[in-house]
Design an enzyme around this catalytic site. Structure first.
Site, PDB file in Angstrom:
ATOM      1  N   SER A  91       0.829  -1.209   0.000  1.00 16.10           N
ATOM      2  CA  SER A  91       0.000   0.000   0.000  1.00 16.10           C
ATOM      3  C   SER A  91       0.863   1.258   0.000  1.00 16.10           C
ATOM      4  O   SER A  91       1.703   1.436  -0.865  1.00 16.10           O
ATOM      5  CB  SER A  91      -0.948  -0.054   1.198  1.00 16.10           C
ATOM      6  OG  SER A  91      -1.907   0.954   1.114  1.00 16.10           O
TER       7      SER A  91
ATOM      8  N   ASP B  13      -2.045   6.386  -3.912  1.00 17.14           N
ATOM      9  CA  ASP B  13      -0.968   5.605  -3.295  1.00 17.14           C
ATOM     10  C   ASP B  13      -0.649   4.437  -4.242  1.00 17.14           C
ATOM     11  O   ASP B  13      -1.354   4.227  -5.235  1.00 17.14           O
ATOM     12  CB  ASP B  13      -1.346   5.177  -1.869  1.00 17.14           C
ATOM     13  CG  ASP B  13      -2.365   4.066  -1.802  1.00 17.14           C
ATOM     14  OD1 ASP B  13      -3.172   3.955  -2.748  1.00 17.14           O
ATOM     15  OD2 ASP B  13      -2.358   3.307  -0.823  1.00 17.14           O
TER      16      ASP B  13
ATOM     17  N   ASP C 182      -1.135   1.307  -4.434  1.00 20.96           N
ATOM     18  CA  ASP C 182      -2.139   0.298  -4.799  1.00 20.96           C
ATOM     19  C   ASP C 182      -3.523   0.903  -5.010  1.00 20.96           C
ATOM     20  O   ASP C 182      -4.517   0.184  -5.138  1.00 20.96           O
ATOM     21  CB  ASP C 182      -2.176  -0.862  -3.799  1.00 20.96           C
ATOM     22  CG  ASP C 182      -2.793  -0.480  -2.462  1.00 20.96           C
ATOM     23  OD1 ASP C 182      -2.583   0.664  -2.013  1.00 20.96           O
ATOM     24  OD2 ASP C 182      -3.489  -1.326  -1.853  1.00 20.96           O
TER      25      ASP C 182
ATOM     26  N   ASP D  97      -5.944   2.570  -3.593  1.00 24.23           N
ATOM     27  CA  ASP D  97      -7.182   2.572  -2.799  1.00 24.23           C
ATOM     28  C   ASP D  97      -7.347   3.882  -2.039  1.00 24.23           C
ATOM     29  O   ASP D  97      -8.387   4.115  -1.426  1.00 24.23           O
ATOM     30  CB  ASP D  97      -7.260   1.366  -1.845  1.00 24.23           C
ATOM     31  CG  ASP D  97      -6.065   1.255  -0.920  1.00 24.23           C
ATOM     32  OD1 ASP D  97      -5.116   2.052  -1.046  1.00 24.23           O
ATOM     33  OD2 ASP D  97      -6.080   0.350  -0.057  1.00 24.23           O
TER      34      ASP D  97
HETATM   35 MG    MG Z   1      -3.278   1.592  -0.308  1.00 25.88          MG
END
Ligand code: MG
Length: 457
Positions: free
Chosen positions: A103, A246, A248, A250
């Site tokens: 993340s 970020d 990934d 999300d």
């Molecule tokens: Mg993330």
């Protein structure tokens, strides 16, 4: 089974690459997750995706081999946002999904995020049941029952189509506005979906850090102090808005038209401003998120309900109360109409729709609401129970509304403070918000007094 130096949480495991996190450790967790998933599902498929990290391909091979070894068929969607993995699990009616991503953590980290068959992250009970496989004998498949690997390169396109088909969006209307948008995908998986989304919405896109090679040259967490380049890009291009994701994808952070990051709490607030104005209802967020959300919801006849910190806690509460929107104050927006996971492309689309229907600027919308300041503090977790601290604080603040779902949260009309032990680190967090920084600092100071006394024993 003990794994030295690994950070194991409810729905994930992370570590420093080459230290606690090795292919052997990752394979052990992936095999346990595969066995756990197959035992609970009629499907034999597990979806696998990864972010752009340099260590991603290595761990990806370990994960695929481990899943095959327990008889799971791998549906490999390649480099993709975490929310794309979650949507692919639902689309394939899979037994589960694994996102290989740390993340927002720095480059030296990687991690696994465990996704259940519903597309939600594993909750505490499921996580414990999965980890039980690590302590026993993981059932391995013989040569004639090994899983196979299939590739699916359409998962991101399906995710994009699902966002664009949302009833909240007037795509032709947004396209006509030709918004100028600055974008920073931080060399992450966002470069596979964010430019395409903004292009489909007719935006003039100015992008930096676009190549998804995972060599982050700045801390990848999309908090204000890391977004100087994007702020400069908004100013130099005269963009209406800047978006940062970020690695990934999300979490979404917003830079306003004035060229300054408006704070991660505002991402969900802006998205909720649109959604609750269309469908007044319940907004779910965690206990550490700004009360600006209460102001946004109540302006449109909605209200906020709060859940313990942790994405899955928010998602589960959203499902149980029938929330219209929810998420976290870190830039994570969840819309049940799409899926019960934080989703940055979704958040960007909702904010552009908000700008389209309101006709104003980001700053004008932000300044139409009361302003608050959040102050965050942390200290080493004392050996003793925090119960005496909670009791002292409740006695010291008899006029506060008390919430004990996750540590202790005390709430007043225009301020709150939340004291909770971290789920992943040996620390206690103290977070307060008030109309001014001095107000918030005073709340933190008063909460530290019994905590410091306990620590001194
Ligand atoms: Mg993330």
């Amino acid at each position: 089974m003990a794994f030295e130096g690994l950070m194991v949480s409810v729905s994930g495991v992370r570590g420093r690459v080459g230290h606690a996190l090795t292919p052997e450790v990752v394979a052990q967790f992936a095999a346990a997750f595969g066995a756990f998933s197959l035992a609970r599902s009629t499907s034999r498929t597990v979806v696998v995706g990864r972010d752009s990290r340099v260590s991603g391909p290595m761990f990806h091979r370990a994960v695929c081999a481990a899943l095959q070894s327990v008889g799971a068929d791998v549906l490999d969607i390649g480099m993709a946002p975490t929310p794309t993995v979650q949507l692919a699990v639902e689309h394939a009616h899979a037994a589960g999904g694994l996102a290989i991503t740390a993340s927002h953590n720095p480059i030296e980290w990687n991690a696994l995020k465990f996704i259940g068959s519903s597309g939600l992250f594993l909750d505490a009970t499921e996580g414990a049941a999965m980890r039980a496989f690590l302590d026993g004998v993981i059932p391995r498949a013989t040569w004639d029952a090994l899983g196979v690997v299939r590739e699916d390169d359409a998962a991101i396109a399906r995710h994009l189509d699902a966002v664009l088909a949302l009833p909240h969006l007037d795509v032709p209307g947004i396209r006509q506005r030709k918004f100028r948008v600055a974008l920073d995908t931080c060399h992450g998986a966002g470069s596979r979906i964010m430019p395409q989304l903004l292009d489909a919405l007719g935006c003039e896109v100015h992008v930096i850090n676009a190549e998804p090679h995972g060599r982050f040259h700045r801390p990848p967490e999309p908090v204000a102090e890391n977004l100087g380049e994007l702020e400069a890009l908004v100013r130099s291009t005269g963009a209406a808005v800047g978006f940062a994701t970020d690695p990934d994808v999300d979490r979404l952070a917003v830079v306003g038209d004035a060229g300054t990051a408006i704070g991660e709490d505002w991402t969900l607030a802006l998205a909720a401003d649109l959604v609750v104005s269309r469908t007044p209802g319940i907004v779910v967020t965690n206990l550490s998120t700004s009360r600006i959300l209460d102001d946004v919801a109540s302006r449109h006849g909605g209200r906020v309900e709060r859940a313990p910190v942790g994405e899955v806690n928010v998602a589960v509460k959203m499902r149980s109360v029938g929330a219209v929107i929810g998420g976290e104050g870190n830039g994570g927006v969840i819309l049940p109409d799409l899926h019960l996971g934080r989703d940055a492309p979704l958040a960007a689309a909702l904010i552009l729709q908000l700008l389209h229907v309101r006709g104003g600027t980001v700053s004008a919308i932000v300044h139409s609401y009361p302003q608050y300041r959040i102050v965050k503090d942390k200290l080493d977790r004392p050996d003793a129970s925090l119960d005496s601290v909670y009791a002292a604080l409740r006695a010291g603040f008899p006029d506060a509304v008390v919430d004990t779902q996750d540590g202790l949260r005390l709430t007043w009309e225009d301020r709150w403070v939340h004291v909770r032990p971290s789920g992943t680190e040996p620390i206690v967090r103290v977070i307060a918000e008030g109309p001014t920084e001095a107000d918030a600092k005073e709340l933190v100071r008063r909460c530290r007094t019994p905590l410091d006394a306990l620590a001194k024993g």
